[in-house]
Design a protein around this motif. Structure first.
Motif, PDB file in Angstrom:
ATOM      1  N   VAL A 160       0.859  -1.182   0.000  1.00 59.89           N
ATOM      2  CA  VAL A 160       0.000   0.000   0.000  1.00 59.89           C
ATOM      3  C   VAL A 160       0.896   1.232   0.000  1.00 59.89           C
ATOM      4  CG1 VAL A 160      -1.887   1.224   1.120  1.00 59.89           C
ATOM      5  CG2 VAL A 160      -1.706  -1.261   1.360  1.00 59.89           C
ATOM      6  N   GLU A 161       0.684   2.110  -0.967  1.00 58.63           N
ATOM      7  CA  GLU A 161       1.514   3.308  -1.099  1.00 58.63           C
ATOM      8  C   GLU A 161       0.639   4.558  -1.087  1.00 58.63           C
ATOM      9  OE1 GLU A 161       5.064   1.342  -3.864  1.00 58.63           O
ATOM     10  OE2 GLU A 161       3.817   2.968  -4.640  1.00 58.63           O
ATOM     11  N   GLY A 162       1.249   5.683  -0.706  1.00 59.68           N
ATOM     12  CA  GLY A 162       0.536   6.957  -0.743  1.00 59.68           C
ATOM     13  C   GLY A 162       0.451   7.590   0.622  1.00 59.68           C
ATOM     14  N   SER A 163      -0.686   8.210   0.901  1.00 56.44           N
ATOM     15  CA  SER A 163      -0.910   8.887   2.179  1.00 56.44           C
ATOM     16  C   SER A 163      -2.341   8.633   2.639  1.00 56.44           C
ATOM     17  CB  SER A 163      -0.667  10.399   2.040  1.00 56.44           C
ATOM     18  OG  SER A 163      -1.057  11.085   3.209  1.00 56.44           O
ATOM     19  N   TYR A 164      -2.485   7.833   3.699  1.00 56.35           N
ATOM     20  CA  TYR A 164      -3.824   7.616   4.227  1.00 56.35           C
ATOM     21  C   TYR A 164      -4.352   8.877   4.892  1.00 56.35           C
ATOM     22  CZ  TYR A 164      -7.761   5.792   6.859  1.00 56.35           C
ATOM     23  OH  TYR A 164      -9.022   5.596   7.358  1.00 56.35           O
ATOM     24  N   THR A 165      -3.467   9.660   5.464  1.00 57.19           N
ATOM     25  CA  THR A 165      -3.867  10.912   6.110  1.00 57.19           C
ATOM     26  C   THR A 165      -4.599  11.820   5.142  1.00 57.19           C
ATOM     27  OG1 THR A 165      -1.948  10.769   7.562  1.00 57.19           O
ATOM     28  CG2 THR A 165      -3.040  12.912   7.412  1.00 57.19           C
ATOM     29  N   HIS A 166      -4.164  11.824   3.871  1.00 56.34           N
ATOM     30  CA  HIS A 166      -4.803  12.648   2.839  1.00 56.34           C
ATOM     31  C   HIS A 166      -5.797  11.844   1.998  1.00 56.34           C
ATOM     32  CE1 HIS A 166      -1.059  14.919   3.754  1.00 56.34           C
ATOM     33  NE2 HIS A 166      -1.846  15.956   3.570  1.00 56.34           N
ATOM     34  N   ARG A 167      -6.053  10.604   2.417  1.00 52.47           N
ATOM     35  CA  ARG A 167      -6.986   9.718   1.700  1.00 52.47           C
ATOM     36  C   ARG A 167      -6.591   9.595   0.228  1.00 52.47           C
ATOM     37  NH1 ARG A 167      -7.580   9.508   6.474  1.00 52.47           N
ATOM     38  NH2 ARG A 167      -9.561   9.590   7.620  1.00 52.47           N
ATOM     39  N   SER A 168      -5.331   9.308   0.006  1.00 49.77           N
ATOM     40  CA  SER A 168      -4.805   9.126  -1.344  1.00 49.77           C
ATOM     41  C   SER A 168      -3.836   7.946  -1.319  1.00 49.77           C
ATOM     42  CB  SER A 168      -4.111  10.397  -1.833  1.00 49.77           C
ATOM     43  OG  SER A 168      -3.548  10.209  -3.118  1.00 49.77           O
ATOM     44  N   CYS A 169      -4.360   6.735  -1.551  1.00 46.34           N
ATOM     45  CA  CYS A 169      -3.557   5.513  -1.455  1.00 46.34           C
ATOM     46  C   CYS A 169      -3.830   4.602  -2.646  1.00 46.34           C
ATOM     47  CB  CYS A 169      -3.866   4.755  -0.167  1.00 46.34           C
ATOM     48  SG  CYS A 169      -3.631   5.666   1.349  1.00 46.34           S
ATOM     49  N   LYS A 170      -2.853   3.750  -2.909  1.00 48.47           N
ATOM     50  CA  LYS A 170      -3.008   2.720  -3.928  1.00 48.47           C
ATOM     51  C   LYS A 170      -2.520   1.393  -3.372  1.00 48.47           C
ATOM     52  CE  LYS A 170      -2.439   5.741  -7.965  1.00 48.47           C
ATOM     53  NZ  LYS A 170      -1.636   6.007  -9.189  1.00 48.47           N
ATOM     54  N   VAL A 171      -3.250   0.333  -3.697  1.00 49.66           N
ATOM     55  CA  VAL A 171      -2.830  -1.024  -3.369  1.00 49.66           C
ATOM     56  C   VAL A 171      -2.294  -1.645  -4.644  1.00 49.66           C
ATOM     57  CG1 VAL A 171      -3.517  -3.257  -2.444  1.00 49.66           C
ATOM     58  CG2 VAL A 171      -4.630  -1.159  -1.607  1.00 49.66           C
ATOM     59  N   LEU A 172      -1.031  -2.069  -4.620  1.00 45.92           N
ATOM     60  CA  LEU A 172      -0.384  -2.633  -5.803  1.00 45.92           C
ATOM     61  C   LEU A 172       0.009  -4.077  -5.545  1.00 45.92           C
ATOM     62  CD1 LEU A 172       0.972   0.506  -5.273  1.00 45.92           C
ATOM     63  CD2 LEU A 172       1.517   0.091  -7.661  1.00 45.92           C
ATOM     64  N   ASP A 173      -0.121  -4.902  -6.581  1.00 48.71           N
ATOM     65  CA  ASP A 173       0.293  -6.291  -6.450  1.00 48.71           C
ATOM     66  C   ASP A 173       1.778  -6.427  -6.759  1.00 48.71           C
ATOM     67  OD1 ASP A 173       0.507  -6.137  -9.200  1.00 48.71           O
ATOM     68  OD2 ASP A 173      -1.227  -7.411  -9.612  1.00 48.71           O
ATOM     69  N   GLU A 174       2.263  -7.648  -6.866  1.00 53.32           N
ATOM     70  CA  GLU A 174       3.695  -7.888  -7.065  1.00 53.32           C
ATOM     71  C   GLU A 174       4.201  -7.348  -8.394  1.00 53.32           C
ATOM     72  OE1 GLU A 174       4.807 -11.958  -4.976  1.00 53.32           O
ATOM     73  OE2 GLU A 174       2.952 -12.145  -6.156  1.00 53.32           O
ATOM     74  N   SER A 175       3.324  -7.239  -9.381  1.00 55.86           N
ATOM     75  CA  SER A 175       3.723  -6.726 -10.692  1.00 55.86           C
ATOM     76  C   SER A 175       3.528  -5.210 -10.807  1.00 55.86           C
ATOM     77  CB  SER A 175       2.929  -7.426 -11.800  1.00 55.86           C
ATOM     78  OG  SER A 175       1.532  -7.167 -11.651  1.00 55.86           O
ATOM     79  N   ARG A 176       3.267  -4.543  -9.667  1.00 51.14           N
ATOM     80  CA  ARG A 176       3.082  -3.099  -9.604  1.00 51.14           C
ATOM     81  C   ARG A 176       1.801  -2.654 -10.306  1.00 51.14           C
ATOM     82  NH1 ARG A 176       5.376  -0.449  -5.866  1.00 51.14           N
ATOM     83  NH2 ARG A 176       5.190   1.432  -7.118  1.00 51.14           N
ATOM     84  N   ARG A 177       0.824  -3.538 -10.372  1.00 51.36           N
ATOM     85  CA  ARG A 177      -0.463  -3.196 -10.962  1.00 51.36           C
ATOM     86  C   ARG A 177      -1.417  -2.741  -9.854  1.00 51.36           C
ATOM     87  NH1 ARG A 177      -4.892  -6.519 -12.245  1.00 51.36           N
ATOM     88  NH2 ARG A 177      -3.646  -8.216 -11.378  1.00 51.36           N
ATOM     89  N   VAL A 178      -2.112  -1.631 -10.085  1.00 55.83           N
ATOM     90  CA  VAL A 178      -3.027  -1.091  -9.081  1.00 55.83           C
ATOM     91  C   VAL A 178      -4.289  -1.948  -9.037  1.00 55.83           C
ATOM     92  CG1 VAL A 178      -4.395   0.901  -8.366  1.00 55.83           C
ATOM     93  CG2 VAL A 178      -2.133   1.249  -9.376  1.00 55.83           C
TER      94      VAL A 178
END
Length: 224
Positions: A160-178
């Motif tokens: 999980v990347e991004g900022s939860y504080t700003h409600r802007s996150c992405k969940v990526l799998d092993e191949s970097r696909r969102v």
């Protein structure tokens, strides 16, 4: 005269083919948009005496709910994600380990006590979610890593990347696909912001929306 009619006929056919092609592209675009599931997450329990989350579908139906009976400001060691009818979907336990890293185990359905080793048929966790410590990780954008099963020594399956504080996150799998995203929710008219208590969860069709919601619950524990 014959050439004129042939040319005109070709023009009409060409225009019809182009119109059909545009319709196909529009239909493909609509189908692609329909494949993604967009949920509205409200950081509030429907029960007056509880803290939690309420999740609505695009049609306004109640999809998921979380009701924590712990006192305000207290950190629970167990979270239960329920569907709209109140049936448990996933249970999350905070791992009782010494150290700075906050980590959780996720189980299917309802689990009363995951630490009771006397049970002969104790459920096994399906995922382990560990908070990222940026000082120890090469990926400075990472918030949390997800591992299969109980072990966190193997390579992660999601990050999980991004900022939860700003409600802007992405969940990526092993191949970097969102596979899922958390985004701020904006009003359709006037561009008025709902703030941080109401936001969108966008889930790709091949990713489980319940598991995506479980990640939100754990991010909320880790970063608020």
């Amino acid at each position: 005269m014959v050439l004129f009619f042939k040319s005109r006929t070709r023009t009409i056919i060409s225009a019809e083919d182009n119109l059909d092609h545009q319709k196909e592209l529009k239909n493909d675009s609509n189908n692609a948009a329909e494949e993604c599931k967009t949920l509205t997450v409200w950081r509030k329990s429907l029960l007056f005496s509880c803290e939690g989350f309420t999740v609505f579908g695009s049609d306004g139906s109640l999809v998921y709910r979380v009701d924590n009976y712990t006192g305000r400001g207290r950190r629970p060691d167990q979270l239960i994600l329920m569907d709209g009818s109140g049936m448990p979907v996933l249970t999350m336990f905070r791992r009782k380990k010494l150290g700075l890293i906050d980590s959780w185990l996720i189980y299917e359905g309802e689990v009363d006590d995951h630490s009771n080793k006397k049970k002969k048929k104790a459920k096994k966790p399906i995922f382990c979610v560990k908070k990222s410590l940026n000082i120890l990780q090469a990926n400075l954008n990472a918030l949390a890593y997800v591992y299969r099963g109980m072990s966190d020594k193997r390579h992660y399956c999601y990050v999980v990347e991004g900022s939860y504080t700003h409600r802007s996150c992405k969940v990526l799998d092993e191949s970097r696909r969102v596979v899922a995203e958390i985004k701020r929710k904006e009003a359709i008219i006037g561009g008025v912001s709902f703030g941080l208590e109401v936001f969108n969860l966008i889930v790709q069709p091949e990713f489980d929306s319940g598991f995506a919601m479980a990640l939100i619950l754990l991010l909320d524990q880790m970063f608020t």
